[in-house]
Design a protein around this motif. Structure first.
Motif, PDB file in Angstrom:
ATOM      1  N   LYS A 386       0.964  -1.251   0.007  1.00  0.00           N
ATOM      2  CA  LYS A 386      -0.049  -0.132   0.060  1.00  0.00           C
ATOM      3  C   LYS A 386       0.907   1.137  -0.026  1.00  0.00           C
ATOM      4  O   LYS A 386       0.544   2.218  -0.697  1.00  0.00           O
ATOM      5  N   HIS A 389       2.410   1.814  -3.342  1.00  0.00           N
ATOM      6  CA  HIS A 389       1.028   2.075  -4.247  1.00  0.00           C
ATOM      7  C   HIS A 389       0.727   3.690  -4.022  1.00  0.00           C
ATOM      8  O   HIS A 389       0.631   4.426  -4.871  1.00  0.00           O
ATOM      9  N   MET A 390       0.589   4.089  -2.956  1.00  0.00           N
ATOM     10  CA  MET A 390       0.266   5.359  -2.389  1.00  0.00           C
ATOM     11  C   MET A 390       1.360   6.384  -3.219  1.00  0.00           C
ATOM     12  O   MET A 390       1.192   7.472  -3.740  1.00  0.00           O
ATOM     13  N   LEU A 391       2.493   5.987  -2.785  1.00  0.00           N
ATOM     14  CA  LEU A 391       3.822   6.952  -3.122  1.00  0.00           C
ATOM     15  C   LEU A 391       3.830   7.083  -4.680  1.00  0.00           C
ATOM     16  O   LEU A 391       3.913   7.983  -5.458  1.00  0.00           O
ATOM     17  N   GLY A 393       1.578   5.726  -7.075  1.00  0.00           N
ATOM     18  CA  GLY A 393       0.273   5.905  -7.630  1.00  0.00           C
ATOM     19  C   GLY A 393       0.040   4.704  -8.504  1.00  0.00           C
ATOM     20  O   GLY A 393      -0.836   4.529  -9.339  1.00  0.00           O
ATOM     21  N   ARG A 794     -28.720  -2.738 -15.681  1.00  0.00           N
ATOM     22  CA  ARG A 794     -29.357  -3.696 -15.056  1.00  0.00           C
ATOM     23  C   ARG A 794     -30.679  -3.150 -14.715  1.00  0.00           C
ATOM     24  O   ARG A 794     -31.024  -1.954 -14.484  1.00  0.00           O
ATOM     25  N   LEU A 799     -41.184   0.188 -10.111  1.00  0.00           N
ATOM     26  CA  LEU A 799     -40.975   1.499  -9.623  1.00  0.00           C
ATOM     27  C   LEU A 799     -42.415   2.267  -9.989  1.00  0.00           C
ATOM     28  O   LEU A 799     -43.016   1.781 -10.957  1.00  0.00           O
ATOM     29  N   GLU A 800     -42.452   3.239  -9.205  1.00  0.00           N
ATOM     30  CA  GLU A 800     -43.347   4.187  -9.768  1.00  0.00           C
ATOM     31  C   GLU A 800     -43.470   5.042 -10.893  1.00  0.00           C
ATOM     32  O   GLU A 800     -44.151   5.564 -11.319  1.00  0.00           O
ATOM     33  N   ASP A 801     -42.129   5.210 -11.125  1.00  0.00           N
ATOM     34  CA  ASP A 801     -41.758   6.111 -12.170  1.00  0.00           C
ATOM     35  C   ASP A 801     -40.612   5.556 -12.916  1.00  0.00           C
ATOM     36  O   ASP A 801     -39.660   4.740 -12.374  1.00  0.00           O
ATOM     37  N   GLY A 802     -40.571   5.515 -14.169  1.00  0.00           N
ATOM     38  CA  GLY A 802     -39.340   4.993 -14.820  1.00  0.00           C
ATOM     39  C   GLY A 802     -39.410   5.245 -16.379  1.00  0.00           C
ATOM     40  O   GLY A 802     -39.860   5.760 -16.961  1.00  0.00           O
ATOM     41  N   ARG A 831     -33.517   1.145 -16.179  1.00  0.00           N
ATOM     42  CA  ARG A 831     -32.350   0.575 -16.422  1.00  0.00           C
ATOM     43  C   ARG A 831     -31.164   1.140 -15.679  1.00  0.00           C
ATOM     44  O   ARG A 831     -30.985   2.642 -15.611  1.00  0.00           O
ATOM     45  N   THR A 832     -30.468   0.657 -14.939  1.00  0.00           N
ATOM     46  CA  THR A 832     -29.386   1.201 -14.130  1.00  0.00           C
ATOM     47  C   THR A 832     -28.070   0.718 -14.777  1.00  0.00           C
ATOM     48  O   THR A 832     -27.745  -0.476 -15.025  1.00  0.00           O
ATOM     49  N   ARG A 833     -27.152   1.715 -15.213  1.00  0.00           N
ATOM     50  CA  ARG A 833     -26.017   1.406 -15.866  1.00  0.00           C
ATOM     51  C   ARG A 833     -24.881   0.943 -14.808  1.00  0.00           C
ATOM     52  O   ARG A 833     -24.634   1.414 -13.847  1.00  0.00           O
ATOM     53  N   GLU A 834     -24.260  -0.236 -15.330  1.00  0.00           N
ATOM     54  CA  GLU A 834     -23.387  -0.833 -14.525  1.00  0.00           C
ATOM     55  C   GLU A 834     -22.212  -0.849 -15.258  1.00  0.00           C
ATOM     56  O   GLU A 834     -22.030  -1.203 -16.334  1.00  0.00           O
ATOM     57  N   ASN A 966      -6.693  -3.244 -10.079  1.00  0.00           N
ATOM     58  CA  ASN A 966      -7.911  -2.564  -9.529  1.00  0.00           C
ATOM     59  C   ASN A 966      -9.067  -2.937 -10.204  1.00  0.00           C
ATOM     60  O   ASN A 966      -9.501  -2.074 -11.264  1.00  0.00           O
TER      61      ASN A 966
END
Lengths: 1058, 230
Positions: A386, A389-391, A393, A794, A799-802, A831-834, A966
């Motif tokens: 770590k 990694h921090m130093l 980047g 996804r 939902l009540e609206d969409g 739709r939820t962007r993933e 990552n």
């Protein structure tokens, strides 16, 4: 009588000088004495003229020493041997060769005892008798009667052992009288002779009795009897081990104190027969191992060893190997506790106990480390990962490298984001200081990334900075000096950017200097570490060791400009090259001879000569291959202006990427050029304008040569010399991994050594050919992968609206309204962007079994005889080589690579194979950071079958690779063709259980790290073992291997989810 | 919409733009219902009295309504703002059967921190696309240093060092840390330093222990702080 005398006397006897002298001496005794002597000789001559001559040669001396009366008895004893029933002519010859002084010392009674003993031997075997007399005659006066009696008794006993072979054994035994009777006591002879028989045929009688082992004489009688009894016990189960024990242990113990020696022998006495098979490995080094234990602790350590030998004999040998390490790590009390814990483990599981005492199990190492002040990599690697990694980047993975140096090695593959840290640091008194030393190294490594060490401009075709530095045309020292110069530059940059590190650097450097100060003749590695430490310390606050002062005086001003914020790795490289050109040994400087010539001259004399190029070919004849001087214009300015400074490439060099060679340097200097190595900021940078040659010029030539010798001493510190590295070029870095051993229910610590190997690719033929072959499949797969894109969203229902209606919910709502119920308003979907944040590592089994053809070639069909005339003589196109498992795997990878280009998932490809636990090979095909370049395509094509399948280690390394990535979702897809297998993958080679359990453990480790492994095998029997190794959803068996290229993308879509 | 990383100042921004007393802030949470925003009938003696919620108040008064951490609120609650945030600019109040037209000065500001909340708590597109967005990222080092110096009172060198610490620690995001260190935490550290706490200690209490419970990550951040501060 005259005729008898004629046989031995004048004509023969006077033929030699001794005979003539004996005759003259006998005559001087007087006629009576001479007559007596002649009469005895004549008597002897009737049986043997040779014996008579031997008698006559020494008779006068015996007469002189013993007198007339004793002479007669002496002569009678000799005559008795010759006239004995067996006519022991050789015995008589030996008898008359006994020196008169010896006779005087021992007396005739003992002589008679000797003769009688010899006669007893001769009665058993005439040949043995002769050997007895011949071998004992020269030393007979030194042999006590008791020893002689035992000698004879044992010899006769040996003659009766083992049938006809006994005669030979006894002959060898009697022949060894000279060495044995001087060193051994009567009480030991029985055991020694017994051992001689027991170790047959591992050690032939001639060898056993003929040469007493080195060091045997220095053992006490008690120790020897312990040795003999131990060896006899071992011989009963393992004669070769006993032979090794007998011949090598005394020599191995010579360096030890007698009391310690005795203790160690007692240990062998207790365990010898029980651990006979491991003796050949341990015996030659046993003394050295004990010697490595600190002297004040040796006795106590051997007491512990003896206790373990009694309680748990199988653990004694591994413990003996581990004791020096244990004492190096922790104090005595902690060693005792560690051993106690080991005994309790051994009581429950013998295998685990053996691994524990051998420091091979993880538990063992952890228990020991718990009491140590040393800092170990295992303790700090998470933190340092770590920290770096921090130093810097950039995420990094860590591999072990030994030993601790202030100048950590350069990475051969910097793109792999790996750093090498020492396995342990035990340089300072406290654990905290050792941890700080770790942080120092970690900061250096982070600094290399942050401050562009690997951005050094080296020619592109050299294959990177490290390979450039190790190129054969460069002096060996170049890499080492670069590490010093660059280490200094990085440390300065770090101190500038992170002020908190400055004090830490100084303290660590001062600690390193204090640690090495006591060394009289430092190794190269120590010298260069101390040099960097000296550069980093506050020179006013510490006195440098005498051997370091001249070097530091030369190097410090040279590297001083690297302190500047504008200094780059190129500048460090130039400084290193300039220093190496001066400090490398002469034979390695041939490439730089021209520069040497100049700089040597500068060093020696030229500072007084403003136009030194006038006599360049002059006195420096030591430089080989002195080139013809190019004709250059005379210098435009005096040498005071010659500045070898850091920085700016010459403008006319136009993007020069190659450091200046000595020849270029020479030309430029001769041309009066101002060589500023600082990017045009020379004027305002402190420390610039230094003359390396000036600095060297301050040293006398002899001192300069001493410096060279010191720097080029072979390194004994354990670090591989650069040239040896070169020999193994291309093998890449080494990593050590634990391995799960189900027998001991523990990990074997650092059990496997894995090497990263770069794959030399083809030109992309295979890749392109595969693309052509799968021209129909690839567009289809691409389309499939394009369809994954919508899955990046996804859908959320209720939902009540969409964005859209959920038709089922709308229908339900209508039904509710018709039924006069309150409808739910939740009939929208959205739709939820993933984001797809996926990293997948393809791990390819490159074992030899993948060389198998997919379809066994059909046996050739021979035409019937009547068809023979119809032979077709047209040239036949040779059949294409059969497709192998590995080919299909590669094809699948090609299709996969094309498909992944569609969705942009990060992926890496590595192969693995190897042979044995010390040689696990990990082939680098494509890292996560690399695009699908031509080189990568070439490497995929160049994947070829190698050797075994040590799957667990390869999986652990793959896990480690993914640890530095990552991504939210990380996967390993393992492609294999069979179960894990290696020649030492478990003790029982026929059993696969060890390999399966280890691989299972490795798969679990991957899961514990948040990585999802998936195993694909083309082995039809794969279900049998894969279901043991992993969950049913985590593997797949492909029945038809040729379907793999088609199936792999499908599997990927199913398995690899974001 | 203030779309920002944690602690980068999205909460402060509406206040900066609002006239004192003209800002109504609602901290959203999972139990926030439509009634909490719009208003409800309360029983007062023997009658029921309608009480305007904060949103209704703002709509009527032409104030700025700031819904902080909007994604924490329930989906059906968020939908309430939809008619307010398109061309209609109306707030229907079902329970009263009223439709209130928004005051011309009414302004709705929402904020949220994308990423660290779960995917389920992401903002719906139908909501997102009703707002103009101001992105609040970590400021560049020198800007952040200015902020730290201004807010905490430390000198510029110290502020730069703190900003460097923040920048380096943020590298660990997603590799051990769920979220990078916020400017707010750096300001706290600066304030502690300004009150004569040693810099390393201040970073320990204000940064490393606040950021994570993972001991190893804390020690790594402490090591970094030791490297940066003398």
């Amino acid at each position: 009588m005259d005729s008898v005398r004629a046989l031995w006397f004048e004509s023969h006897l006077f033929g030699d000088r001794e005979g003539r002298r004996a005759h003259a001496a006998a005559e001087r005794l007087g006629p009576q004495a001479h007559t007596t002597i002649l009469a005895v000789a004549d008597r002897l001559a009737t049986a043997s003229p040779v014996v008579a001559q031997q008698f006559y040669r020494c008779a006068w001396a015996v007469w002189t020493v013993l007198g007339a009366e004793s002479f007669a008895r002496w002569a009678d004893l000799g005559c008795a041997l010759l006239t004995h029933d067996l006519a022991l002519r050789d015995a008589a010859l030996a008898y008359f060769s006994v020196r008169p002084r010896a006779l005087a010392r021992m007396g005739l009674d003992r002589l008679q005892t000797w003769c009688e003993a010899g006669a007893r031997v001769a009665a058993v075997s005439r040949k043995l008798g002769a050997v007895f007399f011949e071998s004992t005659a020269p030393i007979i006066d030194a042999i006590e009667p008791e020893l002689l009696g035992e000698w004879v008794r044992q010899g006769i006993r040996l003659q009766g052992v083992g049938g006809w072979h006994g005669e030979f054994i006894a002959q060898a035994y009697f022949g060894a009288a000279r060495q044995a009777l001087r060193r051994l006591r009567a009480a030991e002879l029985g055991a020694w002779a017994h051992l001689g028989v027991a170790v047959q045929p591992a050690l032939r009688e001639g060898k056993f009795f003929g040469d007493l082992p080195a060091g045997l004489g220095s053992l006490s009688v008690t120790d020897r009897s312990v040795l003999f009894s131990t060896a006899i016990a071992v011989a009963a189960v393992n004669p070769p081990a006993a032979a090794m024990l007998y011949t090598q242990l005394p020599g191995a113990l010579m360096r030890l104190q007698p009391i310690v020696r005795h203790q160690l022998l007692r240990v062998f006495q207790v365990v010898g027969a029980l651990v006979a098979s491991s003796l050949p490995d341990i015996v030659p080094v046993a003394g050295a191992l004990v010697h490595d234990i600190p002297a004040p602790r040796r006795q106590a350590a051997l007491d512990i060893l003896l206790a373990v030998a009694r309680d748990f004999p199988a653990g004694a040998v591994p413990l003996l190997r581990s004791l020096p390490v244990a004492y190096e790590e922790v104090p005595h009390a902690a060693v005792e506790q560690w051993v106690q814990r080991g005994l309790s483990i051994a009581a429950a599981n013998e295998e685990a106990g053996i691994a524990y005492f051998g420091l091979q199990s993880r538990t063992s190492v952890k228990v020991l480390e718990a009491a140590s002040t040393a800092a170990t990599l295992t303790d700090v690697q998470g933190l340092l990962r770590k920290y770096v990694h921090m130093l810097s980047g950039q995420p990094v993975s860590i591999r072990a490298d030994d030993p601790f140096r202030l100048r950590p090695p350069l990475e051969e593959f910097p793109l792999e984001n790996e750093i090498a840290l020492p396995l342990k640091i035990d340089l300072f008194a406290t654990h905290e200081d050792n941890c700080r030393a770790y942080r120092f190294v970690a900061a250096q490594l982070a600094g290399r990334r942050e401050f562009g060490t690997y951005d050094a401009a080296v020619p592109a075709d050299t294959g990177g900075l490290l390979r450039f530095l190790r190129a054969p045309e460069h002096p060996q020292l170049l890499e080492e000096l670069f590490l010093v110069a660059e280490g200094y530059r990085i440390a300065s940059a770090l101190a500038r950017t992170y002020p908190g590190l400055l004090r830490e650097q100084r303290e660590i450097a001062a600690g390193v200097l204090r640690h090495h100060a006591s060394e009289k003749v430092p190794s190269q590695s120590v010298l260069l570490d101390a040099l960097l430490a000296a550069l980093l310390t506050d020179s006013a606050a510490i006195t440098l060791p005498p051997w370091l002062q001249p070097l530091a005086a030369v190097v410090a001003p040279c590297v001083a400009p690297l302190r500047d914020a504008q200094a780059s790795a190129d500048d460090s490289l130039r400084v290193a090259q300039a220093l190496a050109a001066q400090l490398a040994p002469m034979e390695q400087r041939s490439e730089l001879s021209f520069g040497d010539l100049l700089l040597d001259k500068v060093a020696a004399e030229a500072m007084y000569d403003p136009y030194m190029d006038d006599d360049l070919a002059g006195p420096s004849s030591e430089a080989p291959g002195t080139a013809v001087m190019p004709e250059l214009p005379p210098p435009q300015s005096p040498p005071e202006d010659l500045q070898l400074q850091l920085g700016e490439q010459q403008e006319d060099a136009g993007g020069l990427t190659v450091p200046l060679s000595a020849e270029e340097l020479q030309r430029l200097i001769d041309a009066g050029a101002d060589l500023r190595m600082k990017q045009g900021h020379g004027d305002d940078i402190e420390g610039l304008g230094l003359y390396i040659s000036d600095l060297l010029g301050k040293l006398p030539a002899e001192q300069l040569e001493q410096l060279r010798q010191l720097l080029n001493e072979p390194d004994s510190s354990g670090r591989p010399l650069p040239r040896r590295w070169l020999e193994r070029r291309g093998e890449g870095a080494s990593f050590y991994y634990d391995e799960w051993d189900f027998h001991i229910d523990d990990y074997r610590q650092r059990w496997c050594r894995l090497r990263e190997i770069a794959v030399d690719g083809d030109a992309g033929e295979f890749f392109n050919r595969t693309l052509a072959e799968y021209a129909q499949l690839i567009p289809e797969v691409r389309r499939q992968f394009q369809r994954i894109r919508p899955e990046m969203y996804r859908i959320i229902k209720g939902l009540e609206d969409g964005e859209d209606f959920d038709l089922n919910a709308v229908v339900n709502a209508r039904v509710d309204r018709r039924a006069n119920r309150a409808p739910s308003p939740k009939f929208y979907v959205a739709r939820t962007r993933e984001e797809r944040d996926v990293a997948t590592l393809f791990l390819i089994d490159m074992s030899a079994s993948t060389d198998e053809p997919v379809h066994k070639p059909a046996p050739p069909v021979y035409p019937a005889d009547d068809a023979l005339p119809a032979l077709d003589l047209r040239p036949v196109r040779p059949a294409a080589p059969p497709r192998r498992i590995i080919d299909i795997t590669k094809e699948a990878l090609v299709v996969m690579a094309e498909a992944l280009a569609e969705i942009g998932d990060a992926y890496a490809i590595y192969g693995f194979s190897g042979h044995g636990r010390n040689n696990v090979e990990f082939y680098l095909v494509k890292s996560f950071n690399e695009p699908l370049s031509t080189a990568v395509k070439g490497r995929i094509g160049a994947i070829e079958p190698k050797r075994s399948t040590r799957m667990g280690t390869a999986l652990r390394h793959a896990t480690e690779k993914l640890a530095s990535v990552n991504s939210r979702s990380r996967h390993i897809i393992l492609l294999s063709d069979g179960f894990p297998q290696d020649f030492d993958y478990g003790q029982d080679r026929r059993s696969n259980v060890y390999g399966l359990r280890d691989t299972t453990a490795a798969l679990r480790e991957a899961e514990a790290s948040g990585i999802t492994p998936f195993c694909i095998t083309v082995d039809k029997a794969g279900h049998d073992y894969l279901r043991e190794m992993c969950d049913g959803s985590r593997y797949m068996v492909i029945e038809d291997i040729t379907a793999l290229p088609r199936e792999l993308p499908k599997i990927y879509q199913r398995v690899v989810t974001a | 919409m203030a779309c920002s990383l944690c602690g980068t100042g999205n909460g402060t921004a509406p206040g900066e733009g609002a006239i004192a007393g003209n800002l109504i802030t609602v901290a959203c949470h999972e139990d926030l219902t439509g009634s909490d925003l719009v208003g409800r009938y309360l029983i007062k003696g023997d009658e029921t009295v309608w009480i305007d919620g904060p949103l209704t108040q703002a709509v009527k008064a032409g104030a700025i309504c700031y819904l902080d951490e909007i994604v924490e609120a329930r989906k059906d609650t968020i939908v309430l703002i939809h008619p307010l945030t398109d061309h209609r600019r109306i707030l229907p109040i079902d329970k009263k059967g009223e439709i209130i037209e928004a005051h011309p000065d009414f302004l709705l500001v929402i904020s949220y921190n994308p990423g660290y909340q779960s995917v389920l708590k992401d903002l719906k597109h139908s909501t997102r696309q009703r707002f103009v967005t101001i992105d609040f990222d970590y400021p560049p080092r020198d800007k952040e240093a200015q902020i730290i110096a201004h807010e905490s009172g430390v000198d510029m060198d110290m502020a730069l060092a703190l900003a460097k610490l923040g920048e380096k620690v943020r590298h660990l995001k997603a590799s051990g840390l769920e979220e990078g260190v916020s400017t707010r935490l750096l300001i706290y550290a600066g304030q502690l330093i300004q009150r004569k706490l040693p810099a390393r200690r201040a970073c320990r209490v204000a940064v490393s222990t606040s950021l994570t419970d993972d001991l190893e990550s804390q020690r790594a951040i402490d090591a970094l702080a030791s490297s940066i501060f003398e």
